[in-house]
Design a protein around this motif. Structure first.
Motif, PDB file in Angstrom:
ATOM      1  N   PRO A  72      51.874   0.131  34.395  1.00 57.54           N
ATOM      2  CA  PRO A  72      51.514   1.548  33.563  1.00 57.54           C
ATOM      3  C   PRO A  72      50.333   2.297  34.011  1.00 57.54           C
ATOM      4  CG  PRO A  72      52.243   0.077  32.168  1.00 57.54           C
ATOM      5  CD  PRO A  72      51.870  -0.584  33.385  1.00 57.54           C
ATOM      6  N   ASP A  73      49.493   1.737  34.802  1.00 55.57           N
ATOM      7  CA  ASP A  73      47.985   2.232  35.024  1.00 55.57           C
ATOM      8  C   ASP A  73      48.267   3.069  36.285  1.00 55.57           C
ATOM      9  OD1 ASP A  73      46.527   1.028  32.981  1.00 55.57           O
ATOM     10  OD2 ASP A  73      46.290  -0.864  34.134  1.00 55.57           O
ATOM     11  N   ALA A  74      48.373   4.701  35.731  1.00 53.22           N
ATOM     12  CA  ALA A  74      48.523   5.468  36.975  1.00 53.22           C
ATOM     13  C   ALA A  74      47.314   5.486  38.025  1.00 53.22           C
ATOM     14  CB  ALA A  74      48.705   6.688  36.599  1.00 53.22           C
ATOM     15  N   GLU A  75      47.417   5.618  39.227  1.00 52.50           N
ATOM     16  CA  GLU A  75      46.440   5.914  40.111  1.00 52.50           C
ATOM     17  C   GLU A  75      45.746   7.024  39.947  1.00 52.50           C
ATOM     18  OE1 GLU A  75      43.788   4.331  42.774  1.00 52.50           O
ATOM     19  OE2 GLU A  75      45.742   3.445  42.321  1.00 52.50           O
ATOM     20  N   PRO A  76      44.374   7.160  39.628  1.00 48.43           N
ATOM     21  CA  PRO A  76      43.667   8.576  39.400  1.00 48.43           C
ATOM     22  C   PRO A  76      43.951   9.404  40.520  1.00 48.43           C
ATOM     23  CG  PRO A  76      42.147   6.613  38.988  1.00 48.43           C
ATOM     24  CD  PRO A  76      43.400   6.033  39.755  1.00 48.43           C
ATOM     25  N   HIS A  77      43.691   8.911  41.882  1.00 53.89           N
ATOM     26  CA  HIS A  77      44.063   9.936  42.903  1.00 53.89           C
ATOM     27  C   HIS A  77      45.443   9.873  43.567  1.00 53.89           C
ATOM     28  CE1 HIS A  77      39.617  10.650  42.728  1.00 53.89           C
ATOM     29  NE2 HIS A  77      39.512   9.195  42.478  1.00 53.89           N
ATOM     30  N   GLN A  78      46.300  10.051  42.899  1.00 57.50           N
ATOM     31  CA  GLN A  78      47.792   9.795  43.118  1.00 57.50           C
ATOM     32  C   GLN A  78      48.184  10.534  44.374  1.00 57.50           C
ATOM     33  OE1 GLN A  78      49.914  10.821  39.685  1.00 57.50           O
ATOM     34  NE2 GLN A  78      49.797   8.779  38.850  1.00 57.50           N
ATOM     35  N   ARG A  79      47.472  11.643  44.773  1.00 50.24           N
ATOM     36  CA  ARG A  79      47.930  12.481  45.869  1.00 50.24           C
ATOM     37  C   ARG A  79      47.450  12.021  47.301  1.00 50.24           C
ATOM     38  NH1 ARG A  79      45.349  17.811  44.669  1.00 50.24           N
ATOM     39  NH2 ARG A  79      44.360  16.931  43.111  1.00 50.24           N
ATOM     40  N   VAL A  80      46.370  11.149  47.241  1.00 48.60           N
ATOM     41  CA  VAL A  80      45.840  10.343  48.333  1.00 48.60           C
ATOM     42  C   VAL A  80      45.932   8.993  48.487  1.00 48.60           C
ATOM     43  CG1 VAL A  80      44.294  12.468  48.805  1.00 48.60           C
ATOM     44  CG2 VAL A  80      43.351  10.738  47.445  1.00 48.60           C
ATOM     45  N   VAL A  81      46.208   8.387  47.097  1.00 49.18           N
ATOM     46  CA  VAL A  81      46.429   6.752  47.226  1.00 49.18           C
ATOM     47  C   VAL A  81      47.527   6.411  46.580  1.00 49.18           C
ATOM     48  CG1 VAL A  81      45.230   4.596  46.332  1.00 49.18           C
ATOM     49  CG2 VAL A  81      43.840   6.413  46.975  1.00 49.18           C
ATOM     50  N   GLY A  82      48.572   5.698  47.189  1.00 49.71           N
ATOM     51  CA  GLY A  82      49.620   5.169  46.576  1.00 49.71           C
ATOM     52  C   GLY A  82      49.584   3.971  46.229  1.00 49.71           C
ATOM     53  N   LYS A  83      50.090   3.539  45.083  1.00 53.76           N
ATOM     54  CA  LYS A  83      50.113   2.153  44.736  1.00 53.76           C
ATOM     55  C   LYS A  83      51.401   1.624  44.151  1.00 53.76           C
ATOM     56  CE  LYS A  83      48.093   0.905  41.075  1.00 53.76           C
ATOM     57  NZ  LYS A  83      47.140   0.544  39.952  1.00 53.76           N
ATOM     58  N   ASP A  84      51.970   0.503  44.915  1.00 56.11           N
ATOM     59  CA  ASP A  84      53.236   0.096  44.448  1.00 56.11           C
ATOM     60  C   ASP A  84      53.123  -1.390  43.901  1.00 56.11           C
ATOM     61  OD1 ASP A  84      56.200   0.134  44.211  1.00 56.11           O
ATOM     62  OD2 ASP A  84      56.358  -0.752  46.228  1.00 56.11           O
ATOM     63  N   LEU A  85      53.770  -1.633  42.934  1.00 53.30           N
ATOM     64  CA  LEU A  85      53.767  -2.984  42.279  1.00 53.30           C
ATOM     65  C   LEU A  85      55.258  -3.618  42.388  1.00 53.30           C
ATOM     66  CD1 LEU A  85      51.019  -1.840  40.918  1.00 53.30           C
ATOM     67  CD2 LEU A  85      51.290  -3.704  39.509  1.00 53.30           C
ATOM     68  N   THR A  86      55.140  -4.787  42.786  1.00 53.28           N
ATOM     69  CA  THR A  86      56.776  -5.421  42.777  1.00 53.28           C
ATOM     70  C   THR A  86      56.530  -6.841  42.644  1.00 53.28           C
ATOM     71  OG1 THR A  86      56.720  -5.741  45.200  1.00 53.28           O
ATOM     72  CG2 THR A  86      57.746  -3.804  44.443  1.00 53.28           C
ATOM     73  N   VAL A  87      57.563  -7.598  41.823  1.00 51.54           N
ATOM     74  CA  VAL A  87      57.603  -8.949  41.770  1.00 51.54           C
ATOM     75  C   VAL A  87      58.671  -9.786  42.504  1.00 51.54           C
ATOM     76  CG1 VAL A  87      58.080 -11.005  39.991  1.00 51.54           C
ATOM     77  CG2 VAL A  87      56.643  -8.584  39.370  1.00 51.54           C
ATOM     78  N   SER A  88      58.157 -10.610  43.215  1.00 53.03           N
ATOM     79  CA  SER A  88      59.286 -11.570  44.072  1.00 53.03           C
ATOM     80  C   SER A  88      59.173 -12.804  43.712  1.00 53.03           C
ATOM     81  CB  SER A  88      59.066 -11.195  45.720  1.00 53.03           C
ATOM     82  OG  SER A  88      59.905 -11.936  46.127  1.00 53.03           O
ATOM     83  N   GLY A  89      59.926 -13.331  42.625  1.00 59.46           N
ATOM     84  CA  GLY A  89      59.689 -14.606  42.250  1.00 59.46           C
ATOM     85  C   GLY A  89      58.585 -14.916  41.259  1.00 59.46           C
TER      86      GLY A  89
END
Length: 131
Positions: A72-89
């Motif tokens: 839920p923590d949004a990236e403060p600089h969403q236009r220049v920094v992208g962050k993607d979280l996934t779970v695999s096992g």
């Protein structure tokens, strides 16, 4: 935890930055075949920096809990920094993509602080009860 796809790229003082020799004139070529310092600098600004972090947890449920706490923590600089979280096992995978290496570094450091808090909290309260 391990970093997988660290793209060296170029920031001031970074890997692709060419240093001037003692005489003061900049070198004719930056590291890499057939690239001069100016084209290396232009090319690195256009190429995004990518960093991937894989965080193993004892169980898949704990990885999902961490994901739920951190996503839920949004990236403060969403236009220049992208962050993607996934779970695999039982592995939480976080992938950043940024144009600016300084903002990428700040984002990773902030994430590691939050991750540390989540892990300490999970350790403090013991193993999770299955849903």
């Amino acid at each position: 935890m391990r970093d997988a796809d660290a793209d060296a790229g170029s920031c001031r003082g970074g890997v692709d930055t060419a240093a001037a020799p003692a005489g003061g004139a900049p070198p004719a070529h930056a590291p890499g075949p057939g690239r001069d310092a100016a084209s290396a600098a232009r090319g690195s600004r256009m190429r995004p920096h990518i960093f991937t972090l894989s965080v193993p947890f004892p169980t898949p449920l704990e990885a999902e809990i961490a994901h739920g706490s951190l996503a839920p923590d949004a990236e403060p600089h969403q236009r220049v920094v992208g962050k993607d979280l996934t779970v695999s096992g039982r592995i939480l995978v976080v992938r950043w993509k940024a144009e600016d290496c300084r903002l990428l570094r700040i984002s990773v450091i902030n994430f590691l602080d939050q991750l540390s808090l989540v892990v300490r909290t999970m350790q403090r309260f013991g193993p999770p009860v299955s849903r």
